[in-house]
Write a protein that holds these residues in place. Structure first.
Motif, PDB file in Angstrom:
ATOM      1  N   ASN A   1      50.608  38.454  36.709  1.00  0.00           N
ATOM      2  CA  ASN A   1      49.646  37.923  38.208  1.00  0.00           C
ATOM      3  C   ASN A   1      51.402  37.941  38.738  1.00  0.00           C
ATOM      4  O   ASN A   1      51.557  36.781  39.606  1.00  0.00           O
ATOM      5  CB  ASN A   1      49.913  36.306  37.764  1.00  0.00           C
ATOM      6  N   ALA A   2      51.999  38.538  38.313  1.00  0.00           N
ATOM      7  CA  ALA A   2      54.086  38.378  39.457  1.00  0.00           C
ATOM      8  C   ALA A   2      53.573  38.996  40.416  1.00  0.00           C
ATOM      9  O   ALA A   2      54.467  38.708  41.055  1.00  0.00           O
ATOM     10  CB  ALA A   2      54.942  39.096  38.569  1.00  0.00           C
ATOM     11  N   GLY A   3      52.233  39.791  41.471  1.00  0.00           N
ATOM     12  CA  GLY A   3      51.906  40.099  42.347  1.00  0.00           C
ATOM     13  C   GLY A   3      51.913  39.134  43.307  1.00  0.00           C
ATOM     14  O   GLY A   3      51.737  38.246  43.257  1.00  0.00           O
ATOM     15  N   VAL A   4      51.823  39.653  44.363  1.00  0.00           N
ATOM     16  CA  VAL A   4      51.699  38.202  45.713  1.00  0.00           C
ATOM     17  C   VAL A   4      49.902  38.619  45.446  1.00  0.00           C
ATOM     18  O   VAL A   4      49.202  38.847  46.595  1.00  0.00           O
ATOM     19  CB  VAL A   4      51.480  39.073  46.809  1.00  0.00           C
ATOM     20  N   GLY A   5      49.141  37.379  44.815  1.00  0.00           N
ATOM     21  CA  GLY A   5      48.400  37.401  45.245  1.00  0.00           C
ATOM     22  C   GLY A   5      46.817  38.119  44.359  1.00  0.00           C
ATOM     23  O   GLY A   5      45.840  37.981  43.893  1.00  0.00           O
ATOM     24  N   GLY A   6      47.684  39.348  43.994  1.00  0.00           N
ATOM     25  CA  GLY A   6      46.419  40.284  43.321  1.00  0.00           C
ATOM     26  C   GLY A   6      45.904  40.112  42.277  1.00  0.00           C
ATOM     27  O   GLY A   6      44.337  40.359  42.486  1.00  0.00           O
ATOM     28  N   GLY A   7      45.842  39.458  41.314  1.00  0.00           N
ATOM     29  CA  GLY A   7      45.271  39.309  40.234  1.00  0.00           C
ATOM     30  C   GLY A   7      44.028  38.169  40.595  1.00  0.00           C
ATOM     31  O   GLY A   7      42.959  38.472  40.324  1.00  0.00           O
ATOM     32  N   LYS A   8      44.379  37.301  41.406  1.00  0.00           N
ATOM     33  CA  LYS A   8      42.961  36.127  41.914  1.00  0.00           C
ATOM     34  C   LYS A   8      41.842  37.224  42.286  1.00  0.00           C
ATOM     35  O   LYS A   8      40.744  37.143  42.818  1.00  0.00           O
ATOM     36  CB  LYS A   8      43.451  35.444  43.385  1.00  0.00           C
ATOM     37  N   ALA A   9      42.626  38.467  43.688  1.00  0.00           N
ATOM     38  CA  ALA A   9      41.573  39.042  44.617  1.00  0.00           C
ATOM     39  C   ALA A   9      40.650  39.247  43.657  1.00  0.00           C
ATOM     40  O   ALA A   9      39.292  40.114  43.556  1.00  0.00           O
ATOM     41  CB  ALA A   9      42.282  40.159  45.491  1.00  0.00           C
ATOM     42  N   LEU A  10      41.708  40.770  42.904  1.00  0.00           N
ATOM     43  CA  LEU A  10      40.672  41.653  41.832  1.00  0.00           C
ATOM     44  C   LEU A  10      39.556  40.512  40.718  1.00  0.00           C
ATOM     45  O   LEU A  10      38.617  40.884  40.548  1.00  0.00           O
ATOM     46  CB  LEU A  10      41.810  42.373  40.665  1.00  0.00           C
ATOM     47  N   GLY A  11      39.956  39.194  40.304  1.00  0.00           N
ATOM     48  CA  GLY A  11      39.513  38.065  39.424  1.00  0.00           C
ATOM     49  C   GLY A  11      38.340  38.136  40.717  1.00  0.00           C
ATOM     50  O   GLY A  11      36.963  37.781  39.805  1.00  0.00           O
ATOM     51  N   ALA A  12      38.137  37.518  42.017  1.00  0.00           N
ATOM     52  CA  ALA A  12      36.464  37.052  42.524  1.00  0.00           C
ATOM     53  C   ALA A  12      36.274  38.770  42.777  1.00  0.00           C
ATOM     54  O   ALA A  12      34.744  38.943  43.173  1.00  0.00           O
ATOM     55  CB  ALA A  12      37.762  36.860  44.179  1.00  0.00           C
ATOM     56  N   ILE A  13      36.890  40.404  43.077  1.00  0.00           N
ATOM     57  CA  ILE A  13      35.850  40.919  43.102  1.00  0.00           C
ATOM     58  C   ILE A  13      35.067  41.153  42.089  1.00  0.00           C
ATOM     59  O   ILE A  13      34.037  41.527  41.904  1.00  0.00           O
ATOM     60  CB  ILE A  13      36.511  42.747  43.106  1.00  0.00           C
ATOM     61  N   ALA A  14      35.548  41.267  40.693  1.00  0.00           N
ATOM     62  CA  ALA A  14      35.135  41.385  39.323  1.00  0.00           C
ATOM     63  C   ALA A  14      33.690  40.287  39.058  1.00  0.00           C
ATOM     64  O   ALA A  14      33.098  40.581  38.677  1.00  0.00           O
ATOM     65  CB  ALA A  14      36.058  41.152  38.251  1.00  0.00           C
ATOM     66  N   VAL A  15      33.323  38.671  39.656  1.00  0.00           N
ATOM     67  CA  VAL A  15      33.115  38.214  39.498  1.00  0.00           C
ATOM     68  C   VAL A  15      31.946  38.609  40.215  1.00  0.00           C
ATOM     69  O   VAL A  15      30.533  38.388  40.694  1.00  0.00           O
ATOM     70  CB  VAL A  15      33.942  36.660  39.600  1.00  0.00           C
TER      71      VAL A  15
END
Length: 103
Positions: free
Chosen positions: A27-41
């Motif tokens: 999650n060191a990137g610029v919010g990439g983890g949250k966006a991918l998590g939302a897509i996965a959900v």
């Protein structure tokens, strides 16, 4: 197979192939983890709702056919149908809860 089925299969395989790389990122990137998590959900809940719709349709179809063939057994068939619908809907609600906890 129809063209739509082939397109859906290719899209599904692409998600399966790309998922490990997406989840391996930190999650060191610029919010990439949250966006991918939302897509996965969104994909997970969509798949659960799709399966639920198919299952509930088959349950209702079989129950209506059984009641039409034997109207005297409509009460027990209806009770079994409602119980089956509850189990299927519960699985979708559990999926929603797990996805909400994961995201």
């Amino acid at each position: 197979m129809t063209r739509a089925a082939i397109v859906m299969l290719v899209a599904f395989l692409a998600v399966i192939v790309l998922a490990p790389a997406a989840m391996a990122q930190d999650n060191a990137g610029v919010g990439g983890g949250k966006a991918l998590g939302a897509i996965a959900v969104a994909i997970g809940m969509g798949a659960a709702a799709f399966g639920c719709g198919l299952g509930q349709g088959r349950i209702a179809s079989a129950a209506c056919e059984g009641m039409a063939r034997n109207p005297g057994a409509a009460g027990p068939i209806r009770a079994a149908m409602i119980l089956g619908l509850v189990f299927v809907e519960t699985l979708v609600l559990f999926t929603l809860a797990m996805l909400a906890l994961k995201a």
